[in-house]
Write a protein that holds these residues in place. Structure first.
Motif, short mmCIF file in Angstrom:
data_model
loop_
_atom_site.label_atom_id
_atom_site.label_comp_id
_atom_site.label_asym_id
_atom_site.label_seq_id
_atom_site.Cartn_x
_atom_site.Cartn_y
_atom_site.Cartn_z
N LEU A 201 9.29 9.12 1.61
CA LEU A 201 9.45 10.23 0.67
C LEU A 201 9.95 9.71 -0.68
O LEU A 201 9.54 10.23 -1.73
CB LEU A 201 10.41 11.28 1.22
CG LEU A 201 9.87 12.11 2.39
CD1 LEU A 201 10.94 13.12 2.84
CD2 LEU A 201 8.59 12.84 2.02
N ARG A 202 10.80 8.69 -0.66
CA ARG A 202 11.23 8.10 -1.93
C ARG A 202 10.03 7.50 -2.65
O ARG A 202 9.88 7.66 -3.87
CB ARG A 202 12.31 7.04 -1.69
CG ARG A 202 13.71 7.63 -1.52
CD ARG A 202 14.78 6.57 -1.41
NE ARG A 202 14.82 5.99 -0.08
CZ ARG A 202 15.48 6.50 0.95
NH1 ARG A 202 16.15 7.63 0.79
NH2 ARG A 202 15.48 5.91 2.12
N PHE A 203 9.17 6.79 -1.92
CA PHE A 203 7.96 6.22 -2.51
C PHE A 203 7.08 7.32 -3.10
O PHE A 203 6.60 7.22 -4.24
CB PHE A 203 7.18 5.43 -1.45
CG PHE A 203 5.76 5.12 -1.84
CD1 PHE A 203 5.49 4.12 -2.76
CD2 PHE A 203 4.70 5.83 -1.28
CE1 PHE A 203 4.17 3.83 -3.13
CE2 PHE A 203 3.40 5.55 -1.64
CZ PHE A 203 3.13 4.55 -2.57
N LEU A 204 6.87 8.40 -2.36
CA LEU A 204 6.01 9.49 -2.84
C LEU A 204 6.55 10.15 -4.10
O LEU A 204 5.79 10.60 -4.95
CB LEU A 204 5.85 10.55 -1.75
CG LEU A 204 4.98 10.21 -0.55
CD1 LEU A 204 4.88 11.41 0.38
CD2 LEU A 204 3.58 9.77 -0.97
N ASN A 205 7.87 10.21 -4.23
CA ASN A 205 8.47 10.90 -5.36
C ASN A 205 8.76 10.01 -6.55
O ASN A 205 9.37 10.45 -7.52
CB ASN A 205 9.72 11.64 -4.89
CG ASN A 205 9.39 12.89 -4.10
OD1 ASN A 205 9.16 13.96 -4.65
ND2 ASN A 205 9.31 12.74 -2.78
N GLU A 206 8.31 8.77 -6.50
CA GLU A 206 8.41 7.89 -7.66
C GLU A 206 7.37 8.27 -8.70
O GLU A 206 6.29 8.76 -8.37
CB GLU A 206 8.23 6.42 -7.24
CG GLU A 206 9.38 5.87 -6.43
CD GLU A 206 9.11 4.48 -5.87
OE1 GLU A 206 7.99 3.97 -6.10
OE2 GLU A 206 10.00 3.91 -5.22
N GLU A 207 7.70 8.05 -9.96
CA GLU A 207 6.83 8.45 -11.07
C GLU A 207 5.44 7.81 -10.96
O GLU A 207 4.42 8.48 -11.15
CB GLU A 207 7.48 8.06 -12.41
CG GLU A 207 6.86 8.72 -13.62
CD GLU A 207 7.24 10.19 -13.77
OE1 GLU A 207 6.43 10.94 -14.33
OE2 GLU A 207 8.33 10.56 -13.33
N ASP A 208 5.40 6.51 -10.66
CA ASP A 208 4.11 5.81 -10.59
C ASP A 208 3.23 6.38 -9.47
O ASP A 208 2.01 6.52 -9.64
CB ASP A 208 4.32 4.32 -10.36
CG ASP A 208 4.81 3.61 -11.61
OD1 ASP A 208 4.76 4.23 -12.70
OD2 ASP A 208 5.23 2.44 -11.51
N THR A 209 3.83 6.67 -8.33
CA THR A 209 3.06 7.22 -7.20
C THR A 209 2.45 8.56 -7.58
O THR A 209 1.28 8.83 -7.30
CB THR A 209 3.95 7.38 -5.96
OG1 THR A 209 4.60 6.14 -5.68
CG2 THR A 209 3.13 7.81 -4.75
#
Length: 293
Positions: A201-209
């Protein structure tokens, strides 16, 4: 000579800034409110129920078993993190037409009498995060805010009626990027399978993702011609229009400046929703990654 030039430039710049500062302060003051604004926390998710519900279906061997004891502990950790936001309302990815149904099954859930069905599965994010968090916070309801893009009868001159005309239009960059995004989707499936729920979820909510999620659509916007821009029109009328409608549903949820609205949504919607909420003078946008730490 160069030193003199730099000195003159410095003085001119600071003189200009001194002259414009009062106006800038007045402009900034127009958009500052003494009273608090409603806060929104956008939580982009993947589909917990094996990503079997839309075009992004995950291969069977990489589907996360969200009901396993390990995954349930990870979900509980995420709920603990998001609960710190103290939402007063939880907005979910479901049609407003389903409000009565959602109310009824959530009421049954609170009484321990609902274990999922075909519409609200026990292993999807609505049940696992939405229902569990709402119950913990003592909420009596959740708020469906999903929307579909408008569908109207366009005139024959409109490029949207010409989609099939450009269906087979040659585009080498589209072919290249389509392959890149296909590979990216496969890598995401593997990453999700190997990560904890919180880490993914942290990965999904990163700006680049979130930017990459819209990038896949943006490679299609050059389809057509300058006179018949079918790709751009299709993007506006479907993808952007749908998310703007979702945003308007968030606006209508506000009943108090002290509202704190958690928006629980599929991550591909988040880039545009974040863009709209950041630009809006009506809301303060919470730091999602800060809560997921």
């Amino acid at each position: 000579m160069r030193l003199v030039y730099l000195l003159v430039a410095f003085l001119l710049t600071h003189s200009t800034l001194a002259q414009t500062t009062p106006f800038r302060k007045q402009i900034d003051a127009l958009f500052k409110q003494a009273s608090p604004k409603p806060q929104v926390l956008l939580l982009g998710t993947f589909h917990f129920a094996g990503e079997q519900v839309d075009a992004n279906t995950t291969p069977a061997d990489l589907r996360v078993n969200i009901l396993s004891p390990t995954r349930q502990a990870q979900v509980e950790e995420v709920i603990n993190q998001i609960a710190r936001f103290k939402p007063t309302k939880i907005a979910i990815e479901a049609s407003p037409n389903s409000k009565n149904y959602i109310d009824s099954v959530y009421s049954a859930y609170r009484k321990g009498k609902f274990q999922g069905d075909k519409l609200v599965r026990v292993d999807d994010e609505l049940y696992q995060i939405g229902f569990k968090l709402a119950e913990r916070l003592g909420h009596s309801e959740l708020f469906p805010i999903d929307a579909q893009p408008f569908r109207i009868r366009f005139s024959p001159a409109d490029s949207l009626t010409m989609f099939t005309k450009y269906e087979r239009q040659s585009d080498t960059t589209f072919i290249y990027w389509d392959k890149q995004y296909t590979t990216y989707s496969k890598l995401q499936d593997s990453l999700k399978y190997q990560s904890t729920v919180g880490d993914y979820l942290r990965f999904l909510n990163e700006e680049d993702t979130q930017a990459r999620s819209i990038g896949r659509w943006l490679i299609t916007t050059k389809k057509g011609t300058n006179r018949e821009p079918i790709g751009a029109d299709q993007f506006i009328s479907r993808y952007y229009n749908r998310n703007l409608r979702i945003y308007s549903n968030i606006q209508r949820l506000v009943t108090s400046p002290s509202d704190r609205i958690l928006v629980l949504y599929g991550n591909t919607h988040l880039y545009i929703l974040k863009h709209l909420l950041k630009a809006s003078p009506e809301f303060d946008l919470a730091d999602t990654l800060g809560y997921l730490k």
